[in-house]
Structures are given as C-alpha cells and as structure tokens.
Design a protein around this motif. Structure first.
Motif, PDB file in Angstrom:
ATOM      1  N   UNK A 410       0.816  -1.220   0.000  1.00 50.97           N
ATOM      2  CA  UNK A 410       0.000   0.000   0.000  1.00 50.97           C
ATOM      3  C   UNK A 410       0.850   1.271   0.000  1.00 50.97           C
ATOM      4  N   UNK A 411       1.976   1.255   0.759  1.00 55.87           N
ATOM      5  CA  UNK A 411       2.863   2.407   0.932  1.00 55.87           C
ATOM      6  C   UNK A 411       2.098   3.718   1.141  1.00 55.87           C
ATOM      7  N   UNK A 412       0.928   3.634   1.751  1.00 60.60           N
ATOM      8  CA  UNK A 412       0.116   4.821   2.001  1.00 60.60           C
ATOM      9  C   UNK A 412      -0.761   4.557   3.217  1.00 60.60           C
ATOM     10  N   UNK A 413      -0.698   5.436   4.211  1.00 59.49           N
ATOM     11  CA  UNK A 413      -1.480   5.231   5.432  1.00 59.49           C
ATOM     12  C   UNK A 413      -2.983   5.360   5.181  1.00 59.49           C
ATOM     13  N   UNK A 414      -3.383   6.113   4.173  1.00 59.71           N
ATOM     14  CA  UNK A 414      -4.812   6.267   3.886  1.00 59.71           C
ATOM     15  C   UNK A 414      -5.418   4.944   3.441  1.00 59.71           C
ATOM     16  N   UNK A 415      -4.741   4.243   2.542  1.00 58.14           N
ATOM     17  CA  UNK A 415      -5.248   2.953   2.074  1.00 58.14           C
ATOM     18  C   UNK A 415      -5.256   1.923   3.209  1.00 58.14           C
ATOM     19  N   UNK A 416      -4.212   1.958   4.041  1.00 61.65           N
ATOM     20  CA  UNK A 416      -4.190   1.039   5.179  1.00 61.65           C
ATOM     21  C   UNK A 416      -5.325   1.379   6.136  1.00 61.65           C
ATOM     22  N   UNK A 417      -5.591   2.679   6.316  1.00 63.26           N
ATOM     23  CA  UNK A 417      -6.699   3.089   7.184  1.00 63.26           C
ATOM     24  C   UNK A 417      -8.038   2.610   6.673  1.00 63.26           C
ATOM     25  N   UNK A 418      -8.235   2.632   5.343  1.00 60.64           N
ATOM     26  CA  UNK A 418      -9.482   2.100   4.777  1.00 60.64           C
ATOM     27  C   UNK A 418      -9.671   0.640   5.127  1.00 60.64           C
ATOM     28  N   UNK A 419      -8.587  -0.128   5.058  1.00 56.37           N
ATOM     29  CA  UNK A 419      -8.667  -1.546   5.388  1.00 56.37           C
ATOM     30  C   UNK A 419      -8.920  -1.748   6.874  1.00 56.37           C
ATOM     31  N   UNK A 420      -8.298  -0.906   7.690  1.00 52.90           N
ATOM     32  CA  UNK A 420      -8.435  -1.041   9.136  1.00 52.90           C
ATOM     33  C   UNK A 420      -9.867  -0.784   9.594  1.00 52.90           C
ATOM     34  N   UNK A 421     -10.528   0.172   8.944  1.00 56.66           N
ATOM     35  CA  UNK A 421     -11.885   0.561   9.344  1.00 56.66           C
ATOM     36  C   UNK A 421     -12.842  -0.612   9.282  1.00 56.66           C
ATOM     37  N   UNK A 422     -12.830  -1.332   8.171  1.00 54.67           N
ATOM     38  CA  UNK A 422     -13.812  -2.405   7.997  1.00 54.67           C
ATOM     39  C   UNK A 422     -13.553  -3.540   8.981  1.00 54.67           C
ATOM     40  N   UNK A 423     -12.287  -3.833   9.282  1.00 53.83           N
ATOM     41  CA  UNK A 423     -11.981  -4.883  10.255  1.00 53.83           C
ATOM     42  C   UNK A 423     -12.478  -4.499  11.638  1.00 53.83           C
ATOM     43  N   UNK A 424     -12.236  -3.252  12.034  1.00 59.34           N
ATOM     44  CA  UNK A 424     -12.665  -2.775  13.343  1.00 59.34           C
ATOM     45  C   UNK A 424     -14.182  -2.777  13.466  1.00 59.34           C
ATOM     46  N   UNK A 425     -14.865  -2.350  12.407  1.00 59.90           N
ATOM     47  CA  UNK A 425     -16.323  -2.216  12.475  1.00 59.90           C
ATOM     48  C   UNK A 425     -17.011  -3.568  12.536  1.00 59.90           C
ATOM     49  N   UNK A 426     -16.495  -4.548  11.816  1.00 61.14           N
ATOM     50  CA  UNK A 426     -17.105  -5.883  11.839  1.00 61.14           C
ATOM     51  C   UNK A 426     -16.983  -6.504  13.231  1.00 61.14           C
ATOM     52  N   UNK A 428     -16.804  -4.902  16.109  1.00 62.28           N
ATOM     53  CA  UNK A 428     -17.754  -4.213  16.991  1.00 62.28           C
ATOM     54  C   UNK A 428     -19.189  -4.637  16.720  1.00 62.28           C
ATOM     55  N   UNK A 429     -19.522  -4.845  15.457  1.00 60.80           N
ATOM     56  CA  UNK A 429     -20.869  -5.255  15.094  1.00 60.80           C
ATOM     57  C   UNK A 429     -21.181  -6.645  15.654  1.00 60.80           C
ATOM     58  N   UNK A 430     -20.214  -7.559  15.599  1.00 59.61           N
ATOM     59  CA  UNK A 430     -20.400  -8.903  16.156  1.00 59.61           C
ATOM     60  C   UNK A 430     -20.531  -8.833  17.673  1.00 59.61           C
ATOM     61  N   UNK A 431     -19.766  -7.940  18.301  1.00 61.25           N
ATOM     62  CA  UNK A 431     -19.863  -7.778  19.755  1.00 61.25           C
ATOM     63  C   UNK A 431     -21.251  -7.324  20.176  1.00 61.25           C
ATOM     64  N   UNK A 432     -21.875  -6.442  19.398  1.00 62.37           N
ATOM     65  CA  UNK A 432     -23.241  -5.991  19.703  1.00 62.37           C
ATOM     66  C   UNK A 432     -24.209  -7.168  19.676  1.00 62.37           C
ATOM     67  N   UNK A 433     -24.097  -8.036  18.651  1.00 57.90           N
ATOM     68  CA  UNK A 433     -24.978  -9.191  18.560  1.00 57.90           C
ATOM     69  C   UNK A 433     -24.801 -10.157  19.718  1.00 57.90           C
TER      70      UNK A 433
END
Length: 788
Positions: A410-426, A428-433
C-alpha cells in the motif's frame, strides 16, 4: 482486592489499599490496553480529509468533523464499552471468545458434546453470583434445538476473531508508518519509498524481539503512553487557544447535521476516517483478563477520554484556520520548536501500540487453540511470574510477513486506514450481537431493552460499516481475505476434530464385551501403569480394542486419561482432576479427566504421574467409605459413573508413604537401585533420553509404599498394593496415531475438507504428544483409521 479478608485492619486502611491497587492497575492499563487507541490522532483527520472531503475544507466542515469524532468517541467507547460491555466479563476475561464461552455455559450452544454434569460444579464455571437459570427464553430454546444455527453462530464468532487477527496486521503497519511519515514534514525531500523502508526496518526489529517476551520491556509501556497522552493534550489546548477558541461549539450535534448538508455523499464516505478515532476500543474488552473492569474504566474516564478529545479539538481548531490541497497530517499542527521531541514520543507510542496488538493476537490464538478451533502450534510462556505473556513463533512470523506485505503493497497510510476501518467495524458489530444474547440469556433483561440496545448501537455501527464497504476497492478488501482464510482454517480444524470425536463416541467399546473377558481382559497383564489418552469422557475408546486385538498384552493398571478444555477461562488446581472407575474393582481400570480452562497453560508437570497415582489412591479410599453421604468436604460426586473431584490440596493419602531418592546420570548405583522390574532396554533408552535432554541431569525419583501402621480394609489394601507396585515399575503412555478419512460415499466437499484440508493441517501442526508434553521415551502410538 478482597476487603473482607483484612478483618483486623481498620476500614480506612482497607479502602486505602483498595484504591492504591486500583490506581496501580489503572496506570498499568494505560500502556497495555490503550496503546492503539492513544495513537489514533496520528491518522484520523488525515484519513477523513483524504478523499473528496479535502475540497470542503472550511470552518463549518472542520467543526462538523470534530463533532462527529466527539459523539462517536462518546457513544461507542464510553457508553457502549466502558459502561455496558465491560460488565459482561467471563470470570474476569473479555473478548469475542469470552462472550461465546459465556453463552455456551449458560445455553447448550457448544458443538462438541463432551460436557459433564460435574463441570457445572466447578467454582469458576459461572460468574460470581450467577448460576445456570432454570428459566429458558423461547429464543434460547430455539437456538439449542437447531444445530445449523449453532454452526452459524460459531462461524460468526470465528469470523470476528479472524477480524481481530486482521486488526493485528493493519494496526501494526498503520501505527508505525503513520509515525515515521512525520519525517516528511521537516525533510521535504523524503519520499514515500524511504518512509516504507524505514517502517519495514522497524517492523522487522519489532517482530524479531518478540521471542524475548513483553515482560522485559513492559515497564516502559505505561510511562511512554502516559507522556504521549499528556503531550497531545497540551498540544490540543495550545492549538485551541492559538487558532480557534470557539471550537467548543462543535460539541453540539447540530454541527453534524450541518456537516452532512454541506458535504452530502462525500461526508458519508469520509465516516471511515472518523471511525479510526475509536480503533483499539475492542482492546478494552479483549485485555480485561489482565486488569479489572474498574481500573480500565478509571483510566479511560480520567485520562484517555479527556486527553484524546483535547487533541482532536486542537487539531480541528488548526484545520478550521489552515487550508491545504493536501490531506492534513497530525504533524502539521505541531509548533516547530517542539517537533522533534513530539516525533520521538509518537514513534515510541506507535511501537507500544503495535506491541500491545501483537500480544493480544497471541492470546486470541491461544484461546482458539484451547477450544479446538485452531491447529496445534507451539506456545512459549515468556514469563515465569506473569501469566498471559506468551509467544507463538509460527503466528509471529506470519504476522511479520503480512505486515511487511501490507506496508510495501500500500505504501500509504490512507489505504491502510481504509482496510483497518472495515476490520474494526465488523468486530464491533459482532460484539453488539453477542452482547444482546448475553443480555437475554444470562442477565435476563427484558427483551424490549435488549433489542433497544441492539437497534441503537447496531444502527450507528451499521452506518459506519456501510461507509467502509464503499471503500472495499480502495484497500478495505485486505482484511477480508486473510480473515476469510483464517476462518476456513479454524472451521476445518474444528469440523475435523468434531467428526473424529463423534466417531469415537459412536464406536465405543461396550462394557458388556469388557466384562465378558474377565479380570485379565483375555490378555496378559504385564506390570506397570498404562495411560491411554482419549478424548472421550465416558466409555472405552475403540483404540483399546484395536490395540489388544493386535498385541494381546496390556498393563496391570489401566488409566484412561482425557485432557479437555472447558468453556471457562480458568479451572483451579483443586478441581482439575476428576477420577472414576471402569468396571469391577479387580479389573484395575480407572478414568482420569484433567480439566483446563481456555486460558490455562498445560504445563509440563514433572509430578503428573505421582499426582495421578495419589488421586487414584484417594479415590479408592473414598470409594471404600460411604460415598453416598458425601459428608466429606474434600470431594464432590458427579452423576456420571461415580466419579469424584480429587482436590490436589488433599492428596496426602494417609495409607501411602513416599520415599524420594536423588540421583544423577553419573550415579550408576542410584540408577540401578530404582530400576525395579523394568526391562534393560527401556532403562537404556531412558538413560540416553535423559542424557540428551538438558535440565534433567539431576532428578528426584519417587517410590511409593503402603503404610504398615494404619488399619485398611483388605480389599482396599490389595488394590492399593497393585497400584503402588505398578507405579514403582513405571508408566507407559498410549496414544492413537490416527488417520482421518471421509467415508466412501461422502460428498465431494466433505472429501476435500477431510481428506485434503484437514489432513494437511494435521500433517503440518504439532502432534498431540508434543502438545501434551508426553515423554517420547515412554510413548506407544497405535495406528488407526477413522472413517468419518
């Protein structure tokens, strides 16, 4: 701390000691739990304004972005996790697997049918003040009846766990690279390629030092993060006063509405950057076992929450008055005189944040391993005093390779951040269930309130998740692929293990057949003790009949040993051994079930054989007494075949004396005196094994003998004599060397899973004898084919 334990201490000193301990744990949690969350300001606003939103850089948009960060940070970490989720601990343990194990104990959701009634009597099996409720909700009954729904629940949990592993990859890369990229501010000629090279060098060094254990450097973690938090708080106050003192108005949710009116769809897509402000929140719950809920709450409310909000407020104040065509970075808002000190502190804080995530990944894999959801790998405990500090070489090098691939690719923190967001959100969503199920099944909260919790937080997190899904082509696909691969590996291993267990369960040797053979079992009974390892908790495994059919000889005393992990974090030493008898007394066949929690370490106990013999002897004595009365507090009975929990604290059997003899490898007279009746070949092999193994050049051998003074029932004395004579001869370990294959008429998918995938995993993971620390010199393996 137990305040009732100090009855002679004045109440004031008790409370003083309690608060002192609480403050110490809160201080330590700053470095271990909040390393990832504390470094989020390095990349939040840069990721938020990296897309089309950089064209909307105005004061109102900056105020709206900060308002989003403030309310997201307040609702998710503070309200959801600190006030609600932390209360759903599994005897002090947290995380996705802790919630699942908690549900499995209070509802019949486990797919491995090896639970016993005696397991319910373990003191730590239920949380303090809670027991299995006799009231069963319709939803609970519905889930318990449908195996497919239980399988789906397991897959969801495994996917959430795999997403946490994905977090470990992305957090490490993002934290280190975001910190190193700060060099581009003072060094204009520094390109991304150089930043990537420096980041890769730090990552290689970080993973190369993992084998030394975090206890060697953990004392630095809390001070570094504490200095970092105070530093960014001061910077936030400075930027707020210097650039825009009216930024506090953004605390009103009115600015969120204005933000979306001004930015529209671009603002919705930018929610992924705002989400980065709460990445690392799951660590508060996952690392609960190392601290207490009160200490984690105290650290967050008193330090983490105000310091991070002051920093986000200061950055927003800077952005509201400074516009640029390039995405803003954290280092843009740092005054030039203090740039280098802040850069050094941020780099150290990023390394601490990466280290905490790596350590958490090791702990999660260890939990999966204990619950039969991960292939057997080597687990090294790096600290003798602090439990939970482990190192897994295979996982460490896999993480390093994946982190380097992400950083270079990726050599770019923005692209890595995009990937990080979806992992974190999933996650948290499973924890709610799972939390909703805990509220219904365990807390017995009104269904309306439980569904309100699900709808409120689920709708917020679904909104963020929808914005991250749009970024799948822009890098958000990265955590999905390794997580899906890890999930397949986990499920294939669990599926194959479960099918193998069910085969053993369905092909048990009938007691009628054993009784028809007589006390000699129709074979020659040779001196010694045979420990037959099996996964069955009841009955005799098919491997026993397979062995005696081909080799018509067996040991005088047979013990069927089952080592099983319970869906509970810990099992105390006093409740670990469950002893019972198989068949009549003169058959000399026993069963020993050794129970561990999913966070317990199966240690290489030198005195395991001695403890086992003493436990069986204690059981023989208790059985001779009136076991039906159960008047003694030293044991409890289960309802399955007259099995008893033998407390290790009560193993001083009065009728047995122990004599310990020191010997060294060079002392031939000592070795010759303890040979007993073992064959010369076995002793020669054992001598070679002990000579080649480090650390056992000097050992203590234990011999047992019956006390001549106490009055013992003749039958009990005879049985104890047989047991002691067999122990003094020696112990042999018998394990199955199984080959699992799908049945001939199975579907293509099942044949592929069992014959190829599961077989590949079994071939390339550690053997069960190694995982159980069974001495190779005393091991006998019996080949057997399982058609499942």
């Amino acid at each position: 701390m137990d305040l009732e334990s100090g009855a002679d201490t004045p109440d004031g000193q008790q409370w003083k000691g309690y608060y002192k301990n609480l403050l110490l744990l809160a201080y330590q949690s700053v470095g271990v739990v909040y390393g990832d969350l504390a470094t989020s300001p390095l990349y939040v606003y840069k990721s938020t304004f990296s897309g089309q939103l950089r064209h909307y850089q105005s004061e109102e948009v900056a105020l709206g972005a900060f308002s989003l960060v403030f309310w997201t940070f307040t609702l998710i970490p503070l309200l959801k996790y600190v006030l609600i989720v932390l209360a759903a601990d599994d005897n002090g343990e947290g995380g996705t697997f802790a919630l699942y194990s908690l549900l499995c104990r209070h509802a019949k959701l486990s797919l491995l049918p090896h639970q016993q009634a005696a397991d319910d009597e373990i003191s730590m099996y239920y949380s303090t003040g809670r027991t299995r409720s006799s009231i069963s909700s319709p939803l609970k009954q519905f889930l318990e009846k449908h195996k497919k729904l239980q399988t789906c629940l397991l897959l969801i949990v495994l996917f959430g766990v795999c997403m946490v592993l994905g977090d470990g990859i992305l957090t490490t890369s993002l934290s280190v690279m975001s910190s190193v990229s700060g060099l581009q501010v003072p060094l204009d000629g520094l390109r991304n390629r150089e930043v990537v090279i420096i980041s890769c060098g730090i990552l290689v060094g970080l993973f190369a030092l993992q084998y030394r254990g975090t206890h060697k450097i953990s004392f630095l973690f809390a001070p570094i993060v504490l200095i970092w938090l105070l530093c960014i708080a001061v910077l936030g106050v400075y930027n707020t006063i210097f650039w825009n003192r009216q930024i506090y108005r953004a605390l009103s949710p009115h600015y969120i509405i204005r933000f979306f009116i001004l930015t529209g769809k671009d603002g919705w897509i930018a929610l992924g950057g705002v989400l980065l402000s709460i990445t690392g929140t799951e660590a508060m719950f996952a690392d609960l076992g190392h601290f207490t809920a009160a200490s984690i709450r105290l650290a967050f409310i008193s330090l983490i929450y105000p310091c991070l909000l002051l920093q986000y407020m200061g950055q927003a104040a800077f952005l509201s008055k400074n516009r640029s065509d390039d995405p803003p970075t954290f280092y843009d808002s740092i005054p030039e005189p203090v740039f280098w000190p802040v850069f050094v502190i941020s780099t150290l804080a990023a390394i601490v944040g990466a280290q905490s995530v790596i350590t958490a990944t090791f702990s999660i894999v260890n939990q999966c391993l204990a619950l039969g959801c991960f292939p057997r790998v080597k687990v090294v405990h790096t600290s003798r005093w602090i439990y939970g500090q482990i190192y897994i070489p295979e996982i460490n090098w896999i993480l390093m390779v994946l982190c380097l691939a992400v950083t270079i690719g990726f050599h770019d923190t923005t692209l890595i951040g995009n990937a990080y967001c979806i992992a974190c959100m999933i996650v948290m969503f499973i924890t709610v269930g799972l939390m909703t199920l805990v509220m219904i099944f365990i807390w017995h909260i009104n269904l309306v309130y439980a569904l309100s919790f699900l709808f409120f937080f689920g709708s917020i997190e679904a909104t963020y998740l929808s914005s991250t899904l749009v970024k799948v082509p822009q890098g958000a696909w990265v955590p999905l692929i390794p997580s899906f691969i890890f999930m397949l590996i986990m499920y294939v291993w669990h599926y194959g293990t479960r099918r193998k267990y069910l085969y053993d369960l369905q092909n048990k040797v009938s007691m009628k057949w054993i009784l028809s053979l007589g006390p000699s079992l129709g074979i020659v009974r040779i001196p010694g003790i045979g420990l037959i390892y099996t996964e069955l908790v009841t009955g005799v495994p098919a491997i026993f009949s397979h062995f005696v059919t081909n080799v018509p000889a067996f040991h005088q005393v047979l013990v069927f040993v089952c080592v099983k992990s319970l869906p509970s974090p810990h099992v105390s030493e006093d409740e670990r051994y469950l002893i019972g008898r198989i068949g009549p007394r003169n058959y000399h066949m026993y069963r020993c079930i050794v129970r561990y929690g999913y966070k317990d370490f199966i240690r290489d106990e030198e005195n395991f054989e001695d403890q086992l013999v003493l436990s069986i002897a204690k059981f023989i004595e208790m059985e001779a007494q009136d076991m039906g009365s159960a008047s003694s507090g030293s044991y409890t009975l289960s309802n399955e075949g007259r099995m008893a929990v033998i407390r290790t604290a009560d193993l001083s059997v009065n009728t047995i004396l122990r004599e310990e003899e020191d010997y060294s490898l060079g002392d031939e007279d000592s070795i010759r005196s303890i040979r007993s009746s073992r064959s010369e070949i076995v002793h020669r092999r054992q001598l070679v094994h002990e000579h080649e193994s480090p650390g056992i050049s000097h050992q203590r051998r234990v011999r047992f003998e019956l006390s001549p003074t106490n009055f013992i029932d003749p039958q009990v004395r005879d049985e104890l004599n047989v047991l002691i004579a067999a122990r003094n001869v020696g112990v042999t370990y018998i394990m199955g060397h199984s080959c699992v294959k799908a049945r001939k008429h199975s579907s293509f998918v099942k044949k592929f899973v069992i014959d190829i995938a599961y077989a590949f995993l079994r071939k390339n993971c550690r053997g069960p004898a190694v995982a159980l620390h069974i001495p190779h010199v005393s091991l006998v393996e019996v080949g057997m084919i399982y058609y499942v």
